[in-house]
Design a protein around this motif. Structure first.
Motif, mmCIF file in Angstrom:
data_model
loop_
_atom_site.group_PDB
_atom_site.id
_atom_site.type_symbol
_atom_site.label_atom_id
_atom_site.label_comp_id
_atom_site.label_asym_id
_atom_site.label_seq_id
_atom_site.Cartn_x
_atom_site.Cartn_y
_atom_site.Cartn_z
ATOM 1 N N THR A 9 33.758 39.238 38.932
ATOM 2 C CA THR A 9 33.837 38.044 39.772
ATOM 3 C C THR A 9 33.639 38.428 41.240
ATOM 4 O O THR A 9 33.790 39.599 41.613
ATOM 5 C CB THR A 9 35.196 37.342 39.595
ATOM 6 N N PRO A 10 33.306 37.461 42.087
ATOM 7 C CA PRO A 10 33.107 37.771 43.507
ATOM 8 C C PRO A 10 34.327 38.463 44.104
ATOM 9 O O PRO A 10 35.457 38.028 43.933
ATOM 10 C CB PRO A 10 32.889 36.395 44.144
ATOM 11 N N SER A 37 29.641 38.650 47.048
ATOM 12 C CA SER A 37 30.140 37.313 47.371
ATOM 13 C C SER A 37 29.570 36.298 46.372
ATOM 14 O O SER A 37 28.545 36.554 45.722
ATOM 15 C CB SER A 37 29.726 36.914 48.782
ATOM 16 N N ALA A 38 30.209 35.165 46.278
ATOM 17 C CA ALA A 38 29.723 34.103 45.380
ATOM 18 C C ALA A 38 28.306 33.680 45.768
ATOM 19 O O ALA A 38 27.461 33.435 44.893
ATOM 20 C CB ALA A 38 30.674 32.912 45.413
ATOM 21 N N GLU A 39 28.029 33.625 47.064
ATOM 22 C CA GLU A 39 26.696 33.236 47.528
ATOM 23 C C GLU A 39 25.645 34.254 47.093
ATOM 24 O O GLU A 39 24.562 33.896 46.644
ATOM 25 C CB GLU A 39 26.673 33.081 49.052
ATOM 26 N N ARG A 40 25.986 35.535 47.246
ATOM 27 C CA ARG A 40 25.055 36.599 46.860
ATOM 28 C C ARG A 40 24.811 36.563 45.355
ATOM 29 O O ARG A 40 23.676 36.715 44.889
ATOM 30 C CB ARG A 40 25.627 37.949 47.292
ATOM 31 N N MET A 41 25.866 36.346 44.583
ATOM 32 C CA MET A 41 25.699 36.272 43.133
ATOM 33 C C MET A 41 24.824 35.086 42.749
ATOM 34 O O MET A 41 23.963 35.195 41.870
ATOM 35 C CB MET A 41 27.057 36.195 42.448
ATOM 36 N N ALA A 42 25.025 33.953 43.403
ATOM 37 C CA ALA A 42 24.221 32.766 43.101
ATOM 38 C C ALA A 42 22.764 32.991 43.465
ATOM 39 O O ALA A 42 21.858 32.614 42.693
ATOM 40 C CB ALA A 42 24.774 31.550 43.841
ATOM 41 N N SER A 45 21.201 35.310 40.880
ATOM 42 C CA SER A 45 20.966 34.589 39.624
ATOM 43 C C SER A 45 19.729 33.700 39.733
ATOM 44 O O SER A 45 18.916 33.627 38.802
ATOM 45 C CB SER A 45 22.178 33.742 39.244
#
Length: 103
Positions: A9-10, A37-42, A45
């Motif tokens: 998870t982030p 970070s969540a942004e980087r993961m998004a 993806s």
């Protein structure tokens, strides 16, 4: 341990302790993984989805990440389960593993 595990998870920090077969009991490699970070993961993806099954697009994305000195992205792409089954990508993945782990 069952593999693969749930995605990191982030911000999550994971320590992997790896010991090759027949290595002495205390001989471990320690690998620290940190969830982006969540942004980087998004965004990663989204990039993976955009590459679809085009081995040329995947190779170009990996090369672009390396040119930008973004090794984590290059490795994420190269070792992604969505990576197309193409000879050039398979050879590149094998070469990275060979250089990192020795012959």
């Amino acid at each position: 341990m069952a593999w693969p595990l749930e995605p990191i998870t982030p911000g999550e920090v994971v320590l992997l302790r790896l010991r090759p077969e027949q290595a002495p009991e205390g001989a471990f490699a320690h690998v620290h993984l940190v969830g982006a970070s969540a942004e980087r993961m998004a965004s990663t993806s989204a990039l993976i989805r955009s590459l679809a099954q085009s081995s040329l697009a995947w190779l170009a994305a990996i090369e672009a990440a390396l040119e930008a000195e973004d090794v984590p992205l290059a490795w994420t792409l190269l070792f992604s389960p969505q990576l197309p089954d193409a000879a050039d990508l398979t050879a590149l993945r094998a070469e990275v593993v060979r250089r990192g782990c020795g012959d």
